[in-house]
Scaffold this active site. Structure first.
Site, short mmCIF file in Angstrom:
data_model
loop_
_atom_site.label_atom_id
_atom_site.label_comp_id
_atom_site.label_asym_id
_atom_site.label_seq_id
_atom_site.Cartn_x
_atom_site.Cartn_y
_atom_site.Cartn_z
N LYS A 126 85.53 -5.32 68.37
CA LYS A 126 84.61 -4.19 67.84
C LYS A 126 85.90 -3.48 67.36
O LYS A 126 87.14 -3.47 67.90
CB LYS A 126 84.19 -3.39 69.27
CG LYS A 126 82.98 -2.51 68.77
CD LYS A 126 81.78 -3.07 68.26
CE LYS A 126 80.79 -1.91 68.03
NZ LYS A 126 79.36 -2.94 67.76
N ASP A 166 77.99 -0.94 62.32
CA ASP A 166 77.61 -0.46 63.75
C ASP A 166 77.06 0.97 63.17
O ASP A 166 77.07 1.19 61.99
CB ASP A 166 78.56 -0.30 64.54
CG ASP A 166 78.05 -0.18 66.00
OD1 ASP A 166 77.46 -1.16 66.60
OD2 ASP A 166 78.13 0.93 66.58
N GLY A 237 66.26 6.86 68.06
CA GLY A 237 66.99 6.70 66.82
C GLY A 237 66.20 6.36 65.67
O GLY A 237 65.05 6.42 65.77
N PHE A 238 66.90 6.56 64.26
CA PHE A 238 66.14 6.24 63.25
C PHE A 238 66.97 5.44 62.28
O PHE A 238 66.74 5.52 60.91
CB PHE A 238 65.86 7.77 62.42
CG PHE A 238 66.99 8.62 62.20
CD1 PHE A 238 67.66 9.46 63.18
CD2 PHE A 238 67.30 8.39 61.01
CE1 PHE A 238 68.77 10.12 62.65
CE2 PHE A 238 68.48 9.23 60.35
CZ PHE A 238 69.05 10.19 61.51
N GLY A 239 68.07 4.92 62.85
CA GLY A 239 69.16 4.11 61.98
C GLY A 239 68.67 2.68 61.62
O GLY A 239 67.32 2.40 61.94
N ASN A 240 69.76 2.06 61.54
CA ASN A 240 69.51 0.32 60.94
C ASN A 240 68.65 -0.55 62.02
O ASN A 240 67.69 -1.12 61.62
CB ASN A 240 70.97 -0.38 60.91
CG ASN A 240 70.74 -1.61 60.54
OD1 ASN A 240 70.64 -2.61 61.59
ND2 ASN A 240 70.69 -1.76 59.22
N VAL A 241 69.02 -0.16 63.50
CA VAL A 241 68.16 -1.08 64.48
C VAL A 241 66.74 -0.44 64.79
O VAL A 241 66.06 -1.06 64.72
CB VAL A 241 69.21 -0.88 65.77
CG1 VAL A 241 68.26 -1.76 66.96
CG2 VAL A 241 70.47 -1.36 65.53
N ALA A 242 66.58 0.92 64.82
CA ALA A 242 65.31 1.62 64.91
C ALA A 242 64.33 1.34 63.81
O ALA A 242 63.28 0.85 64.08
CB ALA A 242 65.57 2.90 65.06
N TRP A 243 64.94 1.18 62.45
CA TRP A 243 64.17 0.74 61.41
C TRP A 243 63.61 -0.75 61.45
O TRP A 243 62.35 -0.82 61.22
CB TRP A 243 65.07 0.97 60.19
CG TRP A 243 64.54 0.34 58.97
CD1 TRP A 243 63.63 1.00 57.98
CD2 TRP A 243 65.19 -0.78 58.19
NE1 TRP A 243 63.49 0.15 56.99
CE2 TRP A 243 64.32 -0.85 56.98
CE3 TRP A 243 66.10 -1.54 58.38
CZ2 TRP A 243 64.63 -1.92 56.03
CZ3 TRP A 243 66.40 -2.58 57.62
CH2 TRP A 243 65.76 -2.97 56.29
#
Ligand code: NDP
Ligand code: 2IT
Length: 446
Positions: A126, A166, A237-243
């Site tokens: 990471k 990330d 969230g509202f980012g990549n994963v939430a989307w």
């Protein structure tokens, strides 16, 4: 073995002071592994656990860059090359002001077991920086990424260490990083994943983490004869994963009623669907890191400075960041009848919250199993780069789905084999560990 975990943790804490997130991640794994270490004296003799908590290499470096107004700025860059027993180091880069060595070590440590669970040959790593992309211009982000890669390039490579995105690192940043790597090294290779489709990327990679979370949750629900159909889902969230999670949960017949940002959460009783899902991409691309514009645009409730866990839901998908769901949130979810919590973010639930979920007997899917679809699809991107071919959407999605079903099965089997049937936390930690531990044993004391 009863005092084993406390003695072991005392040593880890003494050796790694001021790293609370890293301690938290190690403690959970160590607790899960007690029955494994009891049964396998060979792991104890070879000091596998003591070795696995020590990163193979930690790289810290200066990242100087020039702002649009001519100011000179300095950030700190990191890459933790944690474990390469089963493959090249693999894991994302996070650009966020909260980034510290502790945060990246916890993420790198979890990545070892997550990557092992995917069944693909990837070690754990990471990296990132305390750079804050908020309100930065495209040119500033580009200059930062170029400076970051001007040091990082010497440590990575398609067969050595393959970073990805990330928090704060999406397709735009991967593009700038890839361009600079190629310019310095003069090689066109799959050194990063999450690339654009026309220059080595894979279909489905942007959606993969969220899709995988929903596939995993669906497998858990199936064990109780349930599905997403007709369920109310709270997403943070509202980012990549939430989307990605919102797209797939909606496609499977559920209604996603919340999204959140650092400013609070929105409650949309009609469900986040259709063009509202596309609006999530605009919110993230705006670089302002707020979710309130959703409420303004669609005329729904906005709750400032609050988490969405107070909303009544059947399924909760925390997809924002670490420690965003504490014991009180867990109590509220349980009191409202929530039946399934599946982690999209890394370590979003505090240890106390996890204990509540496990005690209550609801379905709880831990991050390193549930969100492994992102890195698994990165692995599929690496495969496509190696064979110099691109697969169709359907083919990548089929692989992703199979991998998530298999991870679910591995968790169930490992938990049952060690007397903790139905405990996905123990199952994920044990199944992820054993493969890496056996590889470390086979490779000697290195
Ligand atoms: P994005 O950059 O796409 O999304 C940003 C998210 O970061 C927002 O949802 C936001 O949620 C959160 N955020 C904003 N401000 C802060 C803050 N002050 N502190 C911490 N987080 C903040 O990130 P991703 O969607 O990629 O990542 C979300 C989570 O999923 C992370 O835990 C990440 O490690 C994990 N993950 C990502 C994978 C990937 O492939 N991208 C794969 C597996 C896991 P909020 O405002 O509510 O905090
Ligand atoms: O936490 C994660 O698994 C990621 N951010 C994805 C890592 C990757 O290499 O795709």
């Amino acid at each position: 073995m009863s005092s084993f975990v406390s003695d072991f943790m005392a040593e880890v804490k003494a050796k790694n002071p001021n790293e609370p997130e890293f301690h938290q991640a190690v403690q959970e794994v160590a607790e899960s592994l007690v029955p494994v270490l009891e049964r396998h004296t060979e792991y104890r003799k070879a000091k596998i656990l003591e070795r696995i908590v020590e990163p193979e290499r930690v790289i810290m470096f200066r990242v100087p860059w020039v702002a649009d107004n001519g100011d000179v700025r300095v950030n700190r860059g990191y890459r933790i090359e944690f474990n390469s027993a089963i493959g090249p180091y693999k894991g994302g880069l996070r650009f966020h002001p909260s980034v510290t060595l502790s945060i990246l070590k916890f993420l790198g440590f979890e990545q070892i077991f997550k990557n092992s669970l995917t069944t693909l040959p990837m070690g754990g790593g990471k990296g990132g920086s305390d750079f804050d992309p908020k309100f930065k211009s495209r040119n500033e982000i580009m200059r930062f990424c170029q400076s970051f890669m001007t040091e990082l390039y010497r440590h990575i490579g398609a067969n050595t260490d393959v970073p990805a995105g990330d928090i704060g690192v999406g397709a735009q940043e991967i593009g700038f990083l890839f361009g600079q790597y190629k310019r310095i090294r003069n090689v066109y290779e799959g050194v990063l994943t999450g690339k654009g489709l026309t220059w080595g990327g894979s279909l489905i990679r942007p959606e993969a983490t969220g899709f995988g979370v929903v596939y995993f949750a669906n497998e858990m629900l199936k064990t109780r004869g349930q599905s997403f159909e007709g369920k109310t889902v709270a997403v943070s969230g509202f980012g990549n994963v939430a989307w990605g999670a919102t797209i797939k949960a909606t496609e499977m017949g559920a209604k996603v009623v919340t999204l959140s940002g650092p400013d609070g959460y929105i409650f949309d009783p009609d469900g986040v669907s259709g063009e509202k899902i596309d609006f999530m991409l605009e919110l993230r691309a705006s670089n302002q890191d707020i979710v309130k514009p959703y409420a303004d645009r669609y005329g729904v409730e906005f709750h400032a400075d609050k988490h969405p866990w107070e909303v009544k839901c059947d399924i909760a998908l925390p997809c924002a960041t670490q420690n965003e769901l504490d014991e009180n949130d867990a109590k509220a979810l349980l009191a409202n009848g929530c039946q399934c919590v599946c982690e999209g973010a890394n370590m979003p639930s505090t240890p106390e919250a996890i204990e509540r979920f496990l005690d209550s007997g609801i379905l709880f899917g831990p991050a390193k199993a549930a969100n492994a679809g992102g890195v698994a699809t990165s692995g599929l991107e690496m495969t496509q780069n190696s064979i110099r071919m691109t697969w169709s959407r359907e083919e990548v999605d089929r692989h992703l789905h199979t991998i998530m079903v298999n991870i679910h099965r591995s968790c169930i089997d490992a938990a049952a084999a060690y007397g903790m049937a139905g405990n996905y936390v123990a199952g994920a930690n044990i199944a992820g560990f054993i493969k890496v531990a056996d590889a470390m044993l086979a490779q000697g004391i290195v």
